[in-house]
Design a protein around this motif. Sequence first.
Motif, PDB file in Angstrom:
ATOM      1  N   GLN A   3      32.500  45.118  29.083  1.00  0.00           N
ATOM      2  CA  GLN A   3      32.890  44.300  30.216  1.00  0.00           C
ATOM      3  C   GLN A   3      32.888  42.833  29.828  1.00  0.00           C
ATOM      4  O   GLN A   3      31.938  42.319  29.262  1.00  0.00           O
ATOM      5  N   GLY A  36      37.452  41.337  27.123  1.00  0.00           N
ATOM      6  CA  GLY A  36      38.891  41.144  27.141  1.00  0.00           C
ATOM      7  C   GLY A  36      39.585  41.800  25.971  1.00  0.00           C
ATOM      8  O   GLY A  36      40.714  41.473  25.661  1.00  0.00           O
ATOM      9  N   TYR A  74      34.717  50.828  31.680  1.00  0.00           N
ATOM     10  CA  TYR A  74      35.470  49.660  32.096  1.00  0.00           C
ATOM     11  C   TYR A  74      36.933  49.796  31.690  1.00  0.00           C
ATOM     12  O   TYR A  74      37.236  50.366  30.652  1.00  0.00           O
ATOM     13  N   SER A  98      40.722  45.356  29.649  1.00  0.00           N
ATOM     14  CA  SER A  98      40.931  44.054  30.278  1.00  0.00           C
ATOM     15  C   SER A  98      41.675  43.082  29.371  1.00  0.00           C
ATOM     16  O   SER A  98      41.668  41.879  29.610  1.00  0.00           O
ATOM     17  N   VAL A 115      46.285  41.252  31.983  1.00  0.00           N
ATOM     18  CA  VAL A 115      46.179  41.117  33.428  1.00  0.00           C
ATOM     19  C   VAL A 115      47.600  41.023  33.972  1.00  0.00           C
ATOM     20  O   VAL A 115      48.357  40.130  33.579  1.00  0.00           O
ATOM     21  N   HIS A 124      44.728  45.329  35.893  1.00  0.00           N
ATOM     22  CA  HIS A 124      44.999  45.360  34.459  1.00  0.00           C
ATOM     23  C   HIS A 124      46.212  46.218  34.119  1.00  0.00           C
ATOM     24  O   HIS A 124      46.932  45.925  33.170  1.00  0.00           O
ATOM     25  N   GLU A 159      39.610  45.518  38.200  1.00  0.00           N
ATOM     26  CA  GLU A 159      38.222  45.225  38.498  1.00  0.00           C
ATOM     27  C   GLU A 159      38.135  44.191  39.611  1.00  0.00           C
ATOM     28  O   GLU A 159      39.025  43.362  39.785  1.00  0.00           O
ATOM     29  N   SER A 165      31.314  42.175  37.771  1.00  0.00           N
ATOM     30  CA  SER A 165      32.559  42.850  38.149  1.00  0.00           C
ATOM     31  C   SER A 165      32.302  44.313  38.471  1.00  0.00           C
ATOM     32  O   SER A 165      31.343  44.901  37.986  1.00  0.00           O
ATOM     33  N   ALA A 191      34.495  47.700  38.073  1.00  0.00           N
ATOM     34  CA  ALA A 191      35.720  48.320  37.567  1.00  0.00           C
ATOM     35  C   ALA A 191      36.163  49.427  38.513  1.00  0.00           C
ATOM     36  O   ALA A 191      35.339  50.098  39.121  1.00  0.00           O
TER      37      ALA A 191
END
Length: 196
Positions: free
Chosen positions: A44, A47, A60, A63, A66, A81, A96, A164, A166
Amino acid sequence: MSIRHVRTTRRAGAAALLAAALTFTLSACGGDDGTGKENTSASQGTGKGEPSKSGDGKTYPDSSKVIATFKGEKGLEMVIHEAKRDAGGFLTVTGEMKNTGSEDFTTPVQWNGPEQDVALTGPSFAAMTLTDAKEKKRYYVLRDTDNRPLTTTKYTSSIVAGESLAFFAQFPAPPTSTTEVGITFPGFTTGTIEIS
């Protein structure tokens, strides 16, 4: 055919459908990178990488991209995502809920949707809907044979500041000619997302 045989057949059919849904869900949101080994390099907030399990045991979404961000109340953001179509006729939205505020955010019951049967599942994202303006159709989160929504459920009642939550939500896939859909979720601005 006896009533007992009919009940047994129904239970077997329900179990098979649930198993298929869980298999799809795990493959859509799990941490398998296709090599048979779990990808643990992504976690998490990094990215990077495919959907994976972090050290806390939670799964998760990927990410690394986006496709849309929608503003909610009290600093909450819904980050999408991916909205991915699959060969089985489903469209899975992953994302998320990010609490960018300074206080914990209590998740509202409106996220569950208005259906009483679905409310028995506990907290869920069943109120999410997609709209295909081109075909003039609205799509709701799919349900299994026990009327449970095919979406993230039973999450905690609050999102800690800076953390966050998810989520995923599965819908019937619009026609292949549809490349984007509108997304609506209680407490957030409405907008469009692109289908991959």
